[in-house]
Design a protein around this motif. Sequence first.
Motif, PDB file in Angstrom:
ATOM      1  N   ASP A 198       0.810  -1.214   0.000  1.00 40.24           N
ATOM      2  CA  ASP A 198       0.000   0.000   0.000  1.00 40.24           C
ATOM      3  C   ASP A 198       0.851   1.274   0.000  1.00 40.24           C
ATOM      4  N   GLY A 199       2.163   1.126  -0.169  1.00 39.51           N
ATOM      5  CA  GLY A 199       3.047   2.282  -0.232  1.00 39.51           C
ATOM      6  C   GLY A 199       3.620   2.705   1.099  1.00 39.51           C
ATOM      7  N   GLY A 200       3.267   2.007   2.172  1.00 41.47           N
ATOM      8  CA  GLY A 200       3.766   2.370   3.497  1.00 41.47           C
ATOM      9  C   GLY A 200       5.249   2.083   3.663  1.00 41.47           C
ATOM     10  N   TRP A 201       5.873   2.843   4.548  1.00 40.49           N
ATOM     11  CA  TRP A 201       7.307   2.693   4.834  1.00 40.49           C
ATOM     12  C   TRP A 201       7.503   1.550   5.810  1.00 40.49           C
ATOM     13  N   VAL A 202       8.361   0.588   5.475  1.00 40.00           N
ATOM     14  CA  VAL A 202       8.593  -0.545   6.362  1.00 40.00           C
ATOM     15  C   VAL A 202      10.062  -0.702   6.744  1.00 40.00           C
ATOM     16  N   GLY A 203      10.869   0.310   6.470  1.00 36.53           N
ATOM     17  CA  GLY A 203      12.251   0.274   6.926  1.00 36.53           C
ATOM     18  C   GLY A 203      13.268   0.418   5.816  1.00 36.53           C
ATOM     19  N   ILE A 204      14.522   0.197   6.204  1.00 39.33           N
ATOM     20  CA  ILE A 204      15.651   0.340   5.282  1.00 39.33           C
ATOM     21  C   ILE A 204      16.488  -0.929   5.341  1.00 39.33           C
ATOM     22  N   ASP A 205      17.004  -1.351   4.212  1.00 41.24           N
ATOM     23  CA  ASP A 205      17.821  -2.563   4.154  1.00 41.24           C
ATOM     24  C   ASP A 205      19.211  -2.204   3.642  1.00 41.24           C
ATOM     25  N   GLY A 206      20.177  -2.184   4.555  1.00 36.19           N
ATOM     26  CA  GLY A 206      21.537  -1.829   4.185  1.00 36.19           C
ATOM     27  C   GLY A 206      22.494  -3.006   4.214  1.00 36.19           C
ATOM     28  N   ARG A 207      21.960  -4.230   4.210  1.00 37.13           N
ATOM     29  CA  ARG A 207      22.823  -5.415   4.213  1.00 37.13           C
ATOM     30  C   ARG A 207      23.644  -5.482   2.921  1.00 37.13           C
ATOM     31  N   PRO A 208      24.865  -5.974   2.977  1.00 40.62           N
ATOM     32  CA  PRO A 208      25.694  -6.053   1.765  1.00 40.62           C
ATOM     33  C   PRO A 208      25.014  -6.754   0.605  1.00 40.62           C
ATOM     34  N   GLN A 209      24.319  -7.877   0.871  1.00 38.52           N
ATOM     35  CA  GLN A 209      23.653  -8.574  -0.228  1.00 38.52           C
ATOM     36  C   GLN A 209      22.508  -7.755  -0.805  1.00 38.52           C
ATOM     37  N   ALA A 210      21.857  -6.950   0.038  1.00 39.54           N
ATOM     38  CA  ALA A 210      20.775  -6.093  -0.452  1.00 39.54           C
ATOM     39  C   ALA A 210      21.338  -4.957  -1.305  1.00 39.54           C
ATOM     40  N   VAL A 211      22.509  -4.444  -0.913  1.00 38.93           N
ATOM     41  CA  VAL A 211      23.174  -3.397  -1.698  1.00 38.93           C
ATOM     42  C   VAL A 211      23.374  -3.875  -3.134  1.00 38.93           C
ATOM     43  N   LYS A 212      23.936  -5.049  -3.282  1.00 42.77           N
ATOM     44  CA  LYS A 212      24.273  -5.558  -4.614  1.00 42.77           C
ATOM     45  C   LYS A 212      23.016  -5.959  -5.393  1.00 42.77           C
ATOM     46  N   ASN A 213      22.027  -6.490  -4.678  1.00 44.97           N
ATOM     47  CA  ASN A 213      20.781  -6.859  -5.333  1.00 44.97           C
ATOM     48  C   ASN A 213      20.057  -5.615  -5.864  1.00 44.97           C
ATOM     49  N   SER A 214      19.977  -4.579  -5.034  1.00 43.17           N
ATOM     50  CA  SER A 214      19.319  -3.338  -5.451  1.00 43.17           C
ATOM     51  C   SER A 214      20.027  -2.727  -6.647  1.00 43.17           C
ATOM     52  N   LEU A 215      21.345  -2.755  -6.617  1.00 45.86           N
ATOM     53  CA  LEU A 215      22.121  -2.174  -7.711  1.00 45.86           C
ATOM     54  C   LEU A 215      21.869  -2.914  -9.022  1.00 45.86           C
ATOM     55  N   SER A 216      21.754  -4.234  -8.962  1.00 47.05           N
ATOM     56  CA  SER A 216      21.550  -4.989 -10.192  1.00 47.05           C
ATOM     57  C   SER A 216      20.236  -4.605 -10.856  1.00 47.05           C
ATOM     58  N   TYR A 217      19.187  -4.419 -10.056  1.00 43.20           N
ATOM     59  CA  TYR A 217      17.890  -4.025 -10.619  1.00 43.20           C
ATOM     60  C   TYR A 217      17.917  -2.586 -11.124  1.00 43.20           C
TER      61      TYR A 217
END
Length: 271
Positions: free
Chosen positions: A30-49
Amino acid sequence: NELLLQEALKGTKRDSAFIAVKFGAMRSPDGGWVGIDGRPQAVKNSLSYTLQRLGVDYIDLYQPARVDPTVPIEETVGAIADMVKAGYVRQIGLSEAGEETIRRAHAIHPISWLQIEYSLFSRGIEANILPTLRELGISLSAYGVLSRGLLSGAWSKNRKTDARDFRSYVPRFSGENLDNNLALVESLRALADEKDATVAQMALAWVLSRGEDVIPLIGARRVSHLQDALGAIELQLSPSDLERIEAAVPAEAVAGTRYREADMGMLDSER
């Protein structure tokens, strides 16, 4: 946004654009804020997309949207540094980070800029964060330069917001706080009139006067907003003008915090 940028970049040379991307913000359906993910694997996953959506092979500046309190900043920045070495990222930024976090991150890899709210209505960074940036040679990417519309000169006490408007939850836009803040805007308007300028142009020109290392981020939903902002570049403010502006809008006179109490608690820069 990245898909829209891909459309805008088609047919241009990659190095003709400087692309800065924030990552890590997590949303519910629904667009609500549920936090931030700064884990190394999340960094690389986000970058790939991000690379896929933009249709480019590198990002000029990559930064976490907020500091993840559950992950040491050294790990988040270290993962981005890996991507710098691999050629997928050129520079590293931070957002809403406090002095200690900035220093820890910079010790892992040089930080190029910090994105943080800075305006006539939000000057708390001047005490410790801004001096730290200048000591380390880090630029300031200033957002909220018009305090989410309060300093536009167009906001009124009778303007209505709904539950979808973030400002309906911001203390500065409610009750006596709003009355107080709009009175400050009128004081600024009086000075703007002397310069044949708008309130927004005066507020933006003040941010521009803070130094060559301060980069105001301009929001423009309409062409007229962009034209108004561009006019601030031509507005020359003398030392006397700046003194009068800061006397008309004292930092300590602004009523209300820039986010709700719970949201302020999630900002590393406010700890």
